[in-house]
Design an enzyme around this catalytic site. Structure first.
Site, short mmCIF file in Angstrom:
data_model
loop_
_atom_site.label_atom_id
_atom_site.label_comp_id
_atom_site.label_asym_id
_atom_site.label_seq_id
_atom_site.Cartn_x
_atom_site.Cartn_y
_atom_site.Cartn_z
N TYR A 47 0.84 -1.22 0.00
CA TYR A 47 0.00 0.00 0.00
C TYR A 47 0.87 1.27 0.00
CZ TYR A 47 -3.81 -3.07 1.74
OH TYR A 47 -4.74 -4.06 1.92
N ASN A 151 -6.97 -13.59 2.21
CA ASN A 151 -7.40 -14.16 0.92
C ASN A 151 -7.03 -15.63 0.78
OD1 ASN A 151 -8.36 -11.53 -0.11
ND2 ASN A 151 -6.19 -10.99 -0.09
N GLY A 207 -16.83 1.45 -2.23
CA GLY A 207 -17.58 2.72 -2.35
C GLY A 207 -18.80 2.58 -3.26
N LEU A 209 -21.38 0.79 -2.95
CA LEU A 209 -22.65 0.79 -2.20
C LEU A 209 -23.02 2.18 -1.71
CD1 LEU A 209 -22.52 -2.59 -0.27
CD2 LEU A 209 -24.28 -1.85 -1.87
N1 LIG Z 1 -6.31 -8.02 2.15
C1 LIG Z 1 -6.59 -7.55 0.96
O1 LIG Z 1 -6.30 -8.15 -0.07
C2 LIG Z 1 -7.29 -6.21 0.87
C3 LIG Z 1 -7.80 -5.78 -0.37
C4 LIG Z 1 -8.44 -4.54 -0.40
C5 LIG Z 1 -8.57 -3.79 0.77
N2 LIG Z 1 -8.04 -4.24 1.95
C6 LIG Z 1 -8.16 -3.46 3.20
O2 LIG Z 1 -9.50 -3.07 3.39
C7 LIG Z 1 -9.57 -1.66 3.51
C8 LIG Z 1 -10.91 -1.17 3.04
O3 LIG Z 1 -11.09 -1.49 1.65
P1 LIG Z 1 -11.82 -0.46 0.70
O4 LIG Z 1 -11.07 0.83 0.71
O5 LIG Z 1 -12.08 -1.11 -0.61
O6 LIG Z 1 -13.19 -0.24 1.54
P2 LIG Z 1 -14.60 0.33 1.17
O7 LIG Z 1 -15.14 0.90 2.43
O8 LIG Z 1 -15.42 -0.69 0.46
O9 LIG Z 1 -14.33 1.52 0.13
C9 LIG Z 1 -13.77 2.73 0.54
C10 LIG Z 1 -14.07 3.78 -0.50
O10 LIG Z 1 -15.46 4.09 -0.41
C11 LIG Z 1 -15.59 5.49 -0.29
N3 LIG Z 1 -16.76 5.81 0.55
C12 LIG Z 1 -16.99 5.43 1.80
N4 LIG Z 1 -18.17 5.94 2.25
C13 LIG Z 1 -18.64 6.67 1.26
C14 LIG Z 1 -19.81 7.45 1.13
N5 LIG Z 1 -20.72 7.56 2.11
N6 LIG Z 1 -20.02 8.09 -0.05
C15 LIG Z 1 -19.12 7.98 -1.05
N7 LIG Z 1 -17.97 7.24 -0.98
C16 LIG Z 1 -17.75 6.60 0.18
C17 LIG Z 1 -14.32 5.97 0.38
O11 LIG Z 1 -14.12 7.34 0.06
P3 LIG Z 1 -13.87 8.43 1.24
O12 LIG Z 1 -12.43 8.32 1.62
O13 LIG Z 1 -14.21 9.72 0.54
O14 LIG Z 1 -14.81 8.13 2.37
C18 LIG Z 1 -13.29 5.06 -0.26
O15 LIG Z 1 -12.86 5.57 -1.51
C19 LIG Z 1 -8.35 -1.14 2.75
O16 LIG Z 1 -7.93 0.15 3.15
C20 LIG Z 1 -7.33 -2.18 3.15
O17 LIG Z 1 -6.83 -1.89 4.44
C21 LIG Z 1 -7.42 -5.44 2.01
#
Ligand SMILES: NC(=O)c1ccc[n+]([C@@H]2O[C@H](COP(=O)([O-])OP(=O)(O)OC[C@H]3O[C@@H](n4cnc5c(N)ncnc54)[C@H](OP(=O)(O)O)[C@@H]3O)[C@@H](O)[C@H]2O)c1
Length: 292
Positions: A47, A151, A207, A209
């Site tokens: 990251y 994963n 995001g 949803l």
């Molecule tokens: N182990 C793995 O392989 C793996 C893979 C992917 C992710 N991860 C971990 O999981 C974490 C979360 O994953 P993710 O970032 O995909 O999570 P997510 O919560 O599904 O997506 C986050 C995105 O949604 C946006 N968002 C959230 N609330 C919103 C709202 N009310 N309106 C509009 N946009 C909104 C956020 O923007 P804003 O910043 O503007 O709120 C951000 O860009 C990552 O940071 C990482 O630590 C792990």
């Protein structure tokens, strides 16, 4: 049964590079999140979040003891990496690469220990005896306190666990109302059996949803809105996290947001209880049909 507890919601830093935050803004996000009960911080070497996070932490070093720092290793992307560049993206759970990766993470995070180290994605060349030896070395030197995976299939986790003297703490997997694979493929049944609490990524489907576009996304959000109204919840996001936390394997959802107010909205989920019927209504909206 695992001997480590994370905060009920975890903050993830995959998208940190897109936030454009300086260290003061990042520190404020972390400090406010801790005040809101979100004290577990999810990173990965790939990251490139560890160095900026370490810089922010250096502004308030006493914060470290209030955090659970999670990071991941095992991916070797082209272009950058802790053992120099390589031509092909690949996975590497070798002892040499894992130890180098942990040492780079400790240096960048400006900490003397990683609370939880995860193997980021399964390496098809994983030698379980070598991984066991690596984990023991990292544990004995105090560099890593606990270990987990991400994963992994049920079989991969079973195989690795069989070689380890200590319980793996978690399997970090994707799960949201738009991606329910882990609910049905045995991942969460295995977690219950082992007393292991999964961590969940992309709970808002990255995001999607929050800003639905397809008919499936609209129908899931409509079901979430009905449940939000019934529960008196302020946001559909809080209902999504509560829907995930209702799973009996007691998972830890990871928040991907950059915004304190969205961390605060998510924290409401800890006090929301869905009925079985409400839970299945959301499942049904995603599935497009009722249970058989
Ligand atoms: N182990 C793995 O392989 C793996 C893979 C992917 C992710 N991860 C971990 O999981 C974490 C979360 O994953 P993710 O970032 O995909 O999570 P997510 O919560 O599904 O997506 C986050 C995105 O949604 C946006 N968002 C959230 N609330 C919103 C709202 N009310 N309106 C509009 N946009 C909104 C956020 O923007 P804003 O910043 O503007 O709120 C951000 O860009 C990552 O940071 C990482 O630590 C792990």
């Amino acid at each position: 049964m695992s001997e480590m507890t994370l905060s009920p919601l975890v903050l993830g830093f995959w998208r940190l590079g897109q936030w454009g935050y300086g260290k003061q803004e990042l520190l404020r996000l972390v400090e406010r999140s801790v005040e809101l009960g979100v004290s577990s911080m999810d990173h990965a070497m790939v990251y490139r979040s560890e160095a900026p996070f370490g810089e922010a932490l250096a502004l308030n070093p006493s914060l470290r003891d209030n955090l659970q720092i999670i990071t991941k290793c095992g991916i070797r992307p082209c272009g950058f990496g802790v053992l120099g560049a390589n031509a092909v993206n690949h996975y590497d759970f070798s002892q040499a690469y894992t130890v180098h990766s942990v040492e780079a993470s400790l240096r960048d995070l400006k900490t003397d220990r990683i609370d939880l180290l995860l193997l980021h994605r399964p390496d098809f060349l994983m030698d379980i005896a070598e991984v066991a030896q690596t984990f023991e070395q990292l544990h004995a030197t105090g560099k890593v306190l606990h270990f987990g995976v991400s994963n992994f299939t049920v079989q991969q986790l079973e195989a690795l666990q069989s070689a380890l003297p200590r319980a793996l703490i978690t399997n970090q997997v994707e799960c949201s109302p738009l991606n329910m694979t882990a609910i049905a493929d045995g991942t969460f049944d295995q977690a219950q059996r082992l007393g292991m609490r999964p961590m969940l990524w992309s709970c808002l489907a990255g995001g999607r949803l929050a800003e639905p576009k397809t008919s499936q996304q609209h129908s899931v959000v409509a079901a979430l809105q009905v449940v939000a109204k019934e529960l008196g919840a302020s946001t559909v996001e809080a209902v999504i996290y509560a829907w995930l936390m209702a799973l009996p394997c007691k998972p830890y959802p990871i928040l991907g947001t950059s915004k304190v107010e969205r961390v605060q909205a998510a924290a409401e989920a800890v006090n929301l209880q869905l009925s079985r019927e409400q839970w299945y209504r959301i499942w049904e909206a995603s599935n497009g049909a009722s249970v058989p």
